[in-house]
Structures are given as structure tokens and as C-alpha cells.
Design an enzyme around this catalytic site. Structure first.
Site, PDB file in Angstrom:
ATOM      1  CG  PHE A  17       7.675 -13.974  -7.142  1.00 12.49           C
ATOM      2  CD1 PHE A  17       8.551 -13.084  -7.757  1.00 12.49           C
ATOM      3  CD2 PHE A  17       6.322 -13.868  -7.435  1.00 12.49           C
ATOM      4  CE1 PHE A  17       8.088 -12.121  -8.645  1.00 12.49           C
ATOM      5  CE2 PHE A  17       5.846 -12.908  -8.308  1.00 12.49           C
ATOM      6  CZ  PHE A  17       6.731 -12.032  -8.915  1.00 12.49           C
ATOM      7  CB  CYS A  29       2.061  -5.637  -3.040  1.00 19.43           C
ATOM      8  SG  CYS A  29       2.861  -4.976  -1.594  1.00 19.43           S
TER       9      CYS A  29
HETATM   10  P1  NAD Z   1       1.090 -16.360  -4.969  1.00 20.12           P
HETATM   11  O1  NAD Z   1      -0.231 -16.114  -4.328  1.00 20.12           O
HETATM   12  O2  NAD Z   1       1.118 -17.085  -6.266  1.00 20.12           O
HETATM   13  O3  NAD Z   1       2.046 -17.189  -3.986  1.00 20.12           O
HETATM   14  C1  NAD Z   1       2.250 -16.786  -2.654  1.00 20.12           C
HETATM   15  C2  NAD Z   1       2.566 -18.032  -1.822  1.00 20.12           C
HETATM   16  O4  NAD Z   1       1.433 -18.905  -1.853  1.00 20.12           O
HETATM   17  C3  NAD Z   1       3.762 -18.830  -2.323  1.00 20.12           C
HETATM   18  O5  NAD Z   1       4.515 -19.258  -1.218  1.00 20.12           O
HETATM   19  C4  NAD Z   1       3.114 -20.007  -3.048  1.00 20.12           C
HETATM   20  O6  NAD Z   1       3.887 -21.179  -2.991  1.00 20.12           O
HETATM   21  C5  NAD Z   1       1.811 -20.206  -2.286  1.00 20.12           C
HETATM   22  N1  NAD Z   1       0.739 -20.739  -3.147  1.00 20.12           N
HETATM   23  C6  NAD Z   1       0.578 -20.530  -4.476  1.00 20.12           C
HETATM   24  N2  NAD Z   1      -0.520 -21.173  -4.916  1.00 20.12           N
HETATM   25  C7  NAD Z   1      -1.067 -21.779  -3.842  1.00 20.12           C
HETATM   26  C8  NAD Z   1      -2.221 -22.598  -3.660  1.00 20.12           C
HETATM   27  N3  NAD Z   1      -3.036 -22.900  -4.676  1.00 20.12           N
HETATM   28  N4  NAD Z   1      -2.505 -23.060  -2.434  1.00 20.12           N
HETATM   29  C9  NAD Z   1      -1.697 -22.754  -1.387  1.00 20.12           C
HETATM   30  N5  NAD Z   1      -0.584 -21.996  -1.506  1.00 20.12           N
HETATM   31  C10 NAD Z   1      -0.275 -21.498  -2.717  1.00 20.12           C
HETATM   32  O7  NAD Z   1       1.796 -14.921  -5.091  1.00 20.12           O
HETATM   33  P2  NAD Z   1       3.173 -14.570  -5.798  1.00 20.12           P
HETATM   34  O8  NAD Z   1       2.978 -14.638  -7.280  1.00 20.12           O
HETATM   35  O9  NAD Z   1       4.292 -15.306  -5.188  1.00 20.12           O
HETATM   36  O10 NAD Z   1       3.342 -13.031  -5.352  1.00 20.12           O
HETATM   37  C11 NAD Z   1       2.733 -11.966  -6.019  1.00 20.12           C
HETATM   38  C12 NAD Z   1       1.452 -11.534  -5.348  1.00 20.12           C
HETATM   39  O11 NAD Z   1       1.712 -11.177  -3.985  1.00 20.12           O
HETATM   40  C13 NAD Z   1       0.854 -10.284  -5.973  1.00 20.12           C
HETATM   41  O12 NAD Z   1      -0.535 -10.454  -6.039  1.00 20.12           O
HETATM   42  C14 NAD Z   1       1.219  -9.178  -5.007  1.00 20.12           C
HETATM   43  O13 NAD Z   1       0.371  -8.059  -5.028  1.00 20.12           O
HETATM   44  C15 NAD Z   1       1.131  -9.903  -3.710  1.00 20.12           C
HETATM   45  N6  NAD Z   1       1.876  -9.221  -2.659  1.00 20.12           N
HETATM   46  C16 NAD Z   1       1.172  -8.591  -1.695  1.00 20.12           C
HETATM   47  C17 NAD Z   1       1.836  -7.902  -0.691  1.00 20.12           C
HETATM   48  C18 NAD Z   1       1.069  -7.204   0.388  1.00 20.12           C
HETATM   49  O14 NAD Z   1       1.668  -6.865   1.407  1.00 20.12           O
HETATM   50  N7  NAD Z   1      -0.216  -6.993   0.234  1.00 20.12           N
HETATM   51  C19 NAD Z   1       3.233  -7.870  -0.684  1.00 20.12           C
HETATM   52  C20 NAD Z   1       3.931  -8.541  -1.698  1.00 20.12           C
HETATM   53  C21 NAD Z   1       3.236  -9.222  -2.684  1.00 20.12           C
END
Ligand code: NAD
Length: 499
Positions: A149, A281
Site C-alpha cells: 500500500f 521501507c
Molecule cells: P503486506 O505484506 O500486508 O501486503 C503486500 C501485498 O501482499 C498486498 O498486495 C496484499 O494484498 C498482499 N497480501 C497481504 N496478505 C497476504 C496473504 N496472507 N497472502 C497473500 N498475499 C497477501 O504489506 P503492506 O502492509 O501493504 O506494505 C508494508 C510492508 O511493505 C512493510 O513491511 C514495508 O517495509 C514493506 N515494503 C518493502 C519495500 C522493499 O522494497 N523492501 C518497499 C515498500 C514496502
């Protein structure tokens, strides 16, 4: 109430699964739209369209594909304000931050205009008698991506721009919390000249993600999000024989040496710790001053700056420092971790728990927090808080500070603030983290370098954008060719008449 759609086969398509999730306006706490959650069948429909469209796109010469990217850049600039407005309204980030989100994606699109150059293969003349050898990069086919998100424009573009420039079709499963901007991006790509079916957006949750992980036509999956989901997607995707790269969570440390410019370090921590409400992140969530005297000076500089932070909705103007967090659950998680910090003995120097904004009492705003005397055994140190909470861990020496960054299970980014070139060089060489800042708090590499962490912040081999993206979205094929008719006999070519 708005009903958001998928984008399948070049059209906005309503969801038919009967399942929806709420999309909030984080500033007011109101539900502003419903996001459809795709079924396995809806996902499969997009795959069939992509599979039919992709061969013609792969056969389109790279320069024409690059022209689509060029035109897309132009359209992103044309619609920048419109995209940023929608992005802020669903995500909550400030208007300048939302424009930055689009801009950092746009820069990767610009890089992809170089596809004809980047996709050039290799050639060895006369690898043997009458034998030439060459390698070419071919697209994978139908590829997919799952995005978080916190950057609903930038991260989708980091994935789909190189995938498509390489000749693949791409199916995006964006975050269900801010799903509108990805649809706008797909429409702009088609306005730029992309054939229908090459970029599709399927909204959804775990069901759509699992459909992508299990579909035999999907060749590769890119994921950005939290570490537990990254680990799950990497495991299941790889065991299904796909090429997978997953980028997970972070806990970024900033080391402040006694010789650092303390005003510069404090200013940097304000932007890196509290900007975008800490929902980055690459946010700095741990400050590590070396020595008690450095720590005292740093805290003294930080407190008045934190007290001046302006928290508000994106509509309140460009001088707002940060907006609400994305959902009420995110807010509760952050406040729960703050409480655990207090319970486990950290010193809460700035307490943002009672923050409230007149007229926005139901919004998901979280005031800024600063902890001092945090220790590595505490939950606020170990877990990613993803909110406006900065923890200070006091280190007695440079080696102890370096050890903290090294021993943490996350390894996305880190920074050192110092005037000492030796210390900075030693830090950059030894620390086991992917992206390092020297007097730069958020060292996000530009589009033509690659982005990626180490340790539990990544699962997979190649980084995002830069040259790695062109490797990830292509397969190498190597041809060894012999032309017997071209072999000279007695100084003359041995041409045989055509029969
Ligand atoms: P999230 O892991 O909750 O969701 C990411 C995606 O996974 C979404 O599209 C969501 O619909 C999907 N998802 C969620 N639960 C799932 C499940 N149980 N099974 C399959 N798919 C699922 O992450 P978020 O809250 O959207 O984003 C924040 C996180 O992303 C933080 O941990 C942040 O550090 C990380 N992030 C990392 C980077 C990087 O480049 N390393 C960049 C941006 C954000």
C-alpha cells in the site's frame, strides 16, 4: 459509494466474486469506496487475455516498445496532479509525497526507454571454424506482480515498466487499500500506445495472490510487502517453478558518530523517521548515537524539531509534514507497540499518543513519538513499527553500533553520519545491509542503479530496477551457428547451386 474495478482486457471491469474490501479516506476515517476481491476465475480470465496478447507484443521491435514508454512519461507528467490527488485521498500521504511517489516510478519508466540498448545481446564471431555464437534476451511471457500500500504508483511502475519494455505481458495485483491509481496507470499505458491485455490490474487479496502463485502460465512474480508474506510468496512461487523476487520489511539504523554535524543529523532524522508517517521501507526507525554525550546532544536537537512537526490531511496544504497512517488497524498496531516500549522500560521522550486533530477526530492520525534508551531485546527494536516512532539505542562505541545494524534480522537500508572518511568507508564495507547512506538518511538508489536489501528484507537473487530488472524479466538464449556453405575451399567459397 464508489465501486473500484479491475482492469482486464483494456476495460474497467466490475468484480463478480461478490467479495469486497473497504477503501478508507484515512484523514476522515470514512469508507470512500469498495475494492473488489478477485476470484480464481477472474484472475484466470486476465491470464488468458495476457497469454493471447503477449506474442505480438514480444515481436514488436524494442524501439517501438520504448516509444510507448516515452509517451507514458509524457502522460504521467500531464496527469501528475490528478494521480497525486487520488493517491493522497486513498493513502493519506501529503500531496508533495504523492507526487514524489509518481515521480520515482516515472524515473524507472524513463530508464526503460533504453530497452533497445539494454536488450542487446552478445556476439562472438568465429567461436570455431565457420562457427559464430550469440546470446539474446527473450521475454518470459506472462509475468505478475503483487505490491504494497505504501507506494501505490512507484512500486507497480518499478515492476511493470521493465517487464513490458522487455516484451512481457504483466498482471498487477495491487494493494487493496489504495487500488485506484494502478487502474489509472494501466489506462495511461494504453493511451500511450500499449496494446490491450499487456498490462492488466486484478484487485484482490490472498485468493488472487494464490491464483497468481499457482497459475501455470505465470512465469515470474515480483513481490514487495511485509517479510512474512514475502517469505510465503517466495516459497510457494519457487516450488511452482516460477522465477520469484520478493522484497520484505525493514528496520533501518542510522549511526551518529560523535563528530557528526548534529544539526544535519537531526534534520535528516526528522525527514527519515517521521516523513510519510514512517510508512516507508527506507524510513529510519532506529537512531544509534555513539557515546552518551552524542546521544544527549542529539535528543536535545531532536525534541524541538519533533514538536514543530505539522501533522494533517493532504488537503491542508504543502507545509503538512505527514498525514494519517493507512488504516485504523495500522494505528492500533503502532500504539500497541508504543505501549510495549513503555512497559519494557524504554524512555518515551516525545509522547504522541494523545494526538488529535480538530475536525478529523476519526482520522487515522498518529502523533510523533521519540524513545530513548531502547535496548535490543525490546519489541519496538525488533519489530517493524511502520509509523512515526523513532527509537534511540545508545551505543558505547562504533563497533557496538555497527554490531547492532549487523545483528538485526532486517537489512534493507542503513546510514552513518560522520565527518570521518575512514569510519564511513569501514561502515560501508563491513555492514551486511543492501543500501547504505553516508550522511544521507534515505539512500534510495536512482532508477539506473538497483534497489534491494539483504537478510530478511529480500528473498531472491536480483534487485529491482536498473540492469537487474532487465535480467529478471528476460531469459538468455545462446545460439551456436555453423554455415557449411560459407566454408572456403582452395580460397573460394563453395557455393552450391540451388536445386
Ligand atoms: P503486506 O505484506 O500486508 O501486503 C503486500 C501485498 O501482499 C498486498 O498486495 C496484499 O494484498 C498482499 N497480501 C497481504 N496478505 C497476504 C496473504 N496472507 N497472502 C497473500 N498475499 C497477501 O504489506 P503492506 O502492509 O501493504 O506494505 C508494508 C510492508 O511493505 C512493510 O513491511 C514495508 O517495509 C514493506 N515494503 C518493502 C519495500 C522493499 O522494497 N523492501 C518497499 C515498500 C514496502
Amino acid at each position: 459509494m464508489d465501486e473500484i474495478t479491475h482492469y482486464i482486457g483494456g476495460e474497467r471491469v466490475k468484480g463478480v466474486s461478490g467479495r469486497f474490501s473497504d477503501v478508507f479516506n484515512p484523514a476522515t476515517g470514512e469508507v470512500q469506496a469498495q475494492c473488489p476481491l478477485a476470484s480464481v476465475n477472474e484472475f484466470a480470465k486476465a491470464v488468458a487475455i495476457a497469454e493471447a496478447a503477449q506474442p505480438a507484443w514480444a515481436a514488436t521491435n524494442p524501439q517501438r516498445r520504448a516509444r510507448v514508454m516515452m509517451q507514458f512519461v509524457h502522460l504521467l507528467n500531464r496527469d501528475m496532479d490528478k494521480l497525486a490527488e487520488k493517491l493522497s485521498s486513498e493513502h493519506g500521504k501529503t500531496f508533495p509525497d504523492a507526487k514524489g511517489d509518481v515521480q520515482r516510478g516515472l524515473e524507472v519508466v524513463e530508464y526503460c526507454i533504453g530497452a533497445p540498448e539494454l536488450l542487446k545481446g552478445e556476439y562472438t564471431d568465429s567461436a570455431g571454424p565457420g562457427i559464430d555464437m550469440y546470446s539474446m534476451r527473450q521475454p518470459l511471457g506472462v509475468t505478475g506482480g503483487i505490491t504494497p500500500f505504501n507506494f501505490p504508483a512507484m512500486i507497480p511502475m518499478w515492476m511493470f515498466a521493465p517487464a513490458i519494455a522487455c516484451g512481457n505481458a504483466f498482471i498487477l495485483k495491487p494493494s487493496e487499500r489504495d487500488p485506484s491509481v494502478p487502474i489509472m496507470l494501466a489506462e495511461l499505458m494504453e493511451e500511450a500506445g500499449l496494446p490491450k491485455g499487456i498490462l492488466q490490474v486484478v484487485q484482490g487479496d490472498k485468493e488472487a495472490v494464490d491464483a497468481m502463485l499457482d497459475h501455470p502460465v505465470i512465469q515470474s512474480i515480483g513481490f514487495v510487502g511485509s517479510t512474512p508474506i514475502a517469505e510465503y510468496i517466495y516459497g510457494r512461487g519457487c516450488s511452482n517453478g516460477k522465477r520469484v523476487q520478493c522484497f520484505g520489511g525493514a528496520k533501518n539504523h542510522m549511526i551518529i558518530m560523535p563528530d557528526a554535524d548534529m544539526d544535519q543529523a537531526a534534520d535528516a532524522l526528522i525527514g527519515a523517521g517521521y516523513g510519510a508517517a514512517g510508512e516507508r521501507c527506507m524510513a529510519i526507525s532506529v537512531a544509534v548515537p555513539v557515546g552518551d554525550e552524542t546521544a544527549d546532544r542529539l535528543i536535545e536537537k531532536l525534541v524541538p524539531r519533533i514538536e514543530k512537526l505539522k501533522v494533517g490531511p493532504y488537503t491542508a496544504g504543502n507545509d503538512v509534514d505527514y498525514g494519517p497512517v493507512v488504516t485504523s488497524e495500522a494505528k492500533q498496531k503502532i500504539l500497541g507497540l508504543v505501549q510495549s516500549g513503555i512497559d519494557q522500560g524504554a524512555e518515551l521522550v516525545v509522547d504522541g499518543r494523545d494526538f488529535s486533530l480538530q475536525g478529523y477526530e476519526d482520522g487515522f492520525f498518529v502523533g510523533p513519538h521519540l524513545f530513548d534508551k531502547v535496548t535490543p531485546d525490546m519489541d519496538i527494536y525488533q519489530q517493524e513499527i511502520f509509523g512515526p516512532v523513532l527509537s534511540t539505542v545508545r551505543a558505547k562505541s562504533y563497533e557496538e553500533a555497527l554490531g547492532l545494524a549487523m545483528d538485526h534480522e532486517m537489512g534493507n537500508g542503513t546510514a552513518i553520519f560522520t565527518r570521518d572518511g575512514d569510519a564511513a568507508r569501514d561502515f560501508a564495507n563491513r555492514v551486511n545491509v543492501g543500501m547504505i547512506g553516508i550522511n544521507v538518511p534515505i539512500p534510495v538508489p536512482l532508477a539506473y542503479h538497483t534497489f534491494g536489501g539483504w537478510k530478511k528484507s529480500v528473498f531472491g537473487d536480483l534487485n529491482q530496477h536498473g540492469p537487474d530488472a532487465f535480467k529478471f524479466y528476460t531469459r538468455t538464449k545462446t545460439v551456436t551457428a555453423r554455415w557449411p556453405s560459407g566454408i572456403k575451399e582452395g580460397g573460394e567459397f563453395n557455393f552450391k547451386p540451388m536445386e
